[in-house]
Design a protein around this motif. Structure first.
Motif, mmCIF file in Angstrom:
data_model
loop_
_atom_site.group_PDB
_atom_site.id
_atom_site.type_symbol
_atom_site.label_atom_id
_atom_site.label_comp_id
_atom_site.label_asym_id
_atom_site.label_seq_id
_atom_site.Cartn_x
_atom_site.Cartn_y
_atom_site.Cartn_z
ATOM 1 N N GLY A 176 0.283 5.545 -15.262
ATOM 2 C CA GLY A 176 -0.751 6.416 -14.718
ATOM 3 C C GLY A 176 -0.283 7.158 -13.481
ATOM 4 O O GLY A 176 0.831 6.975 -12.996
ATOM 5 N N GLU A 177 -1.142 7.992 -12.956
ATOM 6 C CA GLU A 177 -0.767 8.840 -11.830
ATOM 7 C C GLU A 177 -1.246 8.287 -10.492
ATOM 8 O O GLU A 177 -0.825 8.762 -9.441
ATOM 9 N N GLY A 178 -2.163 7.318 -10.491
ATOM 10 C CA GLY A 178 -2.691 6.798 -9.238
ATOM 11 C C GLY A 178 -2.311 5.355 -9.003
ATOM 12 O O GLY A 178 -1.648 4.712 -9.819
ATOM 13 N N ASP A 179 -2.736 4.833 -7.829
ATOM 14 C CA ASP A 179 -2.522 3.425 -7.518
ATOM 15 C C ASP A 179 -3.557 2.571 -8.224
ATOM 16 O O ASP A 179 -4.701 2.986 -8.412
ATOM 17 N N TYR A 180 -3.142 1.361 -8.576
ATOM 18 C CA TYR A 180 -4.039 0.410 -9.218
ATOM 19 C C TYR A 180 -4.268 -0.771 -8.283
ATOM 20 O O TYR A 180 -3.363 -1.184 -7.547
ATOM 21 N N GLY A 181 -5.462 -1.324 -8.320
ATOM 22 C CA GLY A 181 -5.787 -2.475 -7.494
ATOM 23 C C GLY A 181 -6.590 -3.498 -8.271
ATOM 24 O O GLY A 181 -7.296 -3.163 -9.227
ATOM 25 N N VAL A 195 -8.082 -1.873 -11.734
ATOM 26 C CA VAL A 195 -8.702 -0.554 -11.850
ATOM 27 C C VAL A 195 -7.852 0.469 -11.116
ATOM 28 O O VAL A 195 -7.078 0.137 -10.211
ATOM 29 N N GLU A 196 -8.006 1.717 -11.491
ATOM 30 C CA GLU A 196 -7.325 2.789 -10.781
ATOM 31 C C GLU A 196 -8.155 3.158 -9.561
ATOM 32 O O GLU A 196 -9.347 3.457 -9.657
ATOM 33 N N CYS A 197 -7.522 3.092 -8.399
ATOM 34 C CA CYS A 197 -8.232 3.341 -7.144
ATOM 35 C C CYS A 197 -8.485 4.843 -6.957
ATOM 36 O O CYS A 197 -7.687 5.685 -7.380
ATOM 37 N N ASP A 198 -9.590 5.157 -6.289
ATOM 38 C CA ASP A 198 -9.866 6.543 -5.918
ATOM 39 C C ASP A 198 -8.795 7.030 -4.951
ATOM 40 O O ASP A 198 -8.281 6.255 -4.135
ATOM 41 N N PRO A 199 -8.455 8.318 -4.995
ATOM 42 C CA PRO A 199 -7.407 8.842 -4.101
ATOM 43 C C PRO A 199 -7.668 8.550 -2.628
ATOM 44 O O PRO A 199 -6.741 8.368 -1.851
ATOM 45 N N THR A 225 0.463 -8.710 -2.695
ATOM 46 C CA THR A 225 -0.424 -9.724 -3.247
ATOM 47 C C THR A 225 0.100 -10.139 -4.597
ATOM 48 O O THR A 225 0.828 -9.401 -5.253
ATOM 49 N N PRO A 226 -0.234 -11.366 -5.064
ATOM 50 C CA PRO A 226 0.220 -11.798 -6.378
ATOM 51 C C PRO A 226 -0.269 -10.839 -7.456
ATOM 52 O O PRO A 226 -1.400 -10.349 -7.411
ATOM 53 N N SER A 227 0.584 -10.546 -8.439
ATOM 54 C CA SER A 227 0.215 -9.631 -9.502
ATOM 55 C C SER A 227 0.729 -10.121 -10.837
ATOM 56 O O SER A 227 1.873 -10.543 -10.944
ATOM 57 N N THR A 228 -0.105 -10.074 -11.850
ATOM 58 C CA THR A 228 0.305 -10.411 -13.209
ATOM 59 C C THR A 228 0.227 -9.179 -14.096
ATOM 60 O O THR A 228 0.381 -9.289 -15.301
ATOM 61 N N CYS A 239 -8.534 -2.034 -3.802
ATOM 62 C CA CYS A 239 -8.754 -0.610 -3.569
ATOM 63 C C CYS A 239 -9.467 -0.362 -2.239
ATOM 64 O O CYS A 239 -9.290 0.679 -1.606
ATOM 65 N N ALA A 240 -10.307 -1.326 -1.828
ATOM 66 C CA ALA A 240 -11.032 -1.210 -0.563
ATOM 67 C C ALA A 240 -10.305 -1.908 0.584
ATOM 68 O O ALA A 240 -10.825 -1.990 1.698
ATOM 69 N N GLY A 241 -9.105 -2.441 0.316
ATOM 70 C CA GLY A 241 -8.345 -3.120 1.356
ATOM 71 C C GLY A 241 -8.849 -4.505 1.675
ATOM 72 O O GLY A 241 -8.572 -5.034 2.760
ATOM 73 N N GLU A 242 -9.599 -5.121 0.742
ATOM 74 C CA GLU A 242 -10.137 -6.473 0.955
ATOM 75 C C GLU A 242 -9.313 -7.471 0.142
ATOM 76 O O GLU A 242 -9.346 -7.476 -1.088
#
Length: 222
Positions: free
Chosen positions: A94-99, A72-76, A85-88, A139-142
């Motif tokens: 997009g313009e924002g960070d994804y988590g 998902v696209e994280c809130d600013p 972290t592992p990513s596939t 996105c919440a740092g968890e």
């Protein structure tokens, strides 16, 4: 197209050299063999892989990973993605960070036995594995750092779906009157279908799988 032997054989070559055989000073002769199974699965927001192998000197090993969730696209103002972290997924558009938000399961074992038929018609790997399962919200740092291990039974089973293929290669390096080295490896591989289960956390059917058997040797003088 993914090659059958890329991940499994890389692990085997790293581990599979037998200790030096007695010879003249500055002469070394080493050799080894191994066999492996690799499989991936992907559907409905779930992706995973398993790599298992058995080496002539060091025994069996297994590596497994699965994630189920969504990107998902994280809130600013979110905690942000400050940790590797592992990513596939491709998170660059997009313009924002994804988590990633969902569940991740991973584990490693050195207590696995691999059994492949002579012509790679079928194969199976069984043993125990230490598995971690974590709920993740990047996105919440968890990131699931507090996940606790659980020892479960690992079972990987495959059946050939393609023709038997063979491979071989050799190399050499020489400095006249100072150093001489030559090495070779050969083996066979075969595409497959199959399943994997690890306790109650992972129960999947492969979308891609393969089996590999290989032998290698190396001689140095100098």
């Amino acid at each position: 197209m993914r090659k059958l032997m890329v991940l499994p054989l890389a692990g085997l070559l790293a581990l599979g050299v037998v200790g030096p055989v007695a010879a003249a000073p500055n002469v070394s002769n080493t050799s080894g063999s191994g066999e492996s199974i690799y499989g991936e699965w992907s559907s409905d927001g779930t992706y995973g892989y398993v790599s298992v192998g058995q080496d002539s000197q060091y025994g069996g090993f297994a590596d497994i990973y699965q994630e189920s969730g969504t990107w998902v696209e994280c809130d600013p103002g979110a905690a942000g993605l400050g940790k590797d972290t592992p990513s596939t997924q491709d998170t660059t558009p997009g313009e924002g960070d994804y988590g990633f938000v969902g569940t991740r399961t991973w584990g490693y074992s050195e207590s696995v036995t691999v059994d492949l038929s002579r012509r790679l018609d079928s194969g199976r790997a069984t043993g125990s594995i230490e598995l971690y399962t974590a709920t993740v919200d990047e996105c919440a740092g968890e990131y699931g750092d507090d996940a606790l291990p659980q020892v479960v039974t690992l079972d990987v089973s495959v059946t050939a779906t393609g023709p038997l293929a063979s491979f071989r290669d050799h190399g050499s390096y020489k400095v006249p009157s100072q150093f001489n080295s030559h090495s070779s490896y050969r083996g066979k591989e075969r595409a497959a279908s199959g399943t994997v289960s690890a306790g109650t956390s992972i129960d999947a059917t492969f979308s891609y799988a393969g089996m590999t058997q290989a032998t290698w040797s190396d001689h140095t003088n100098g």
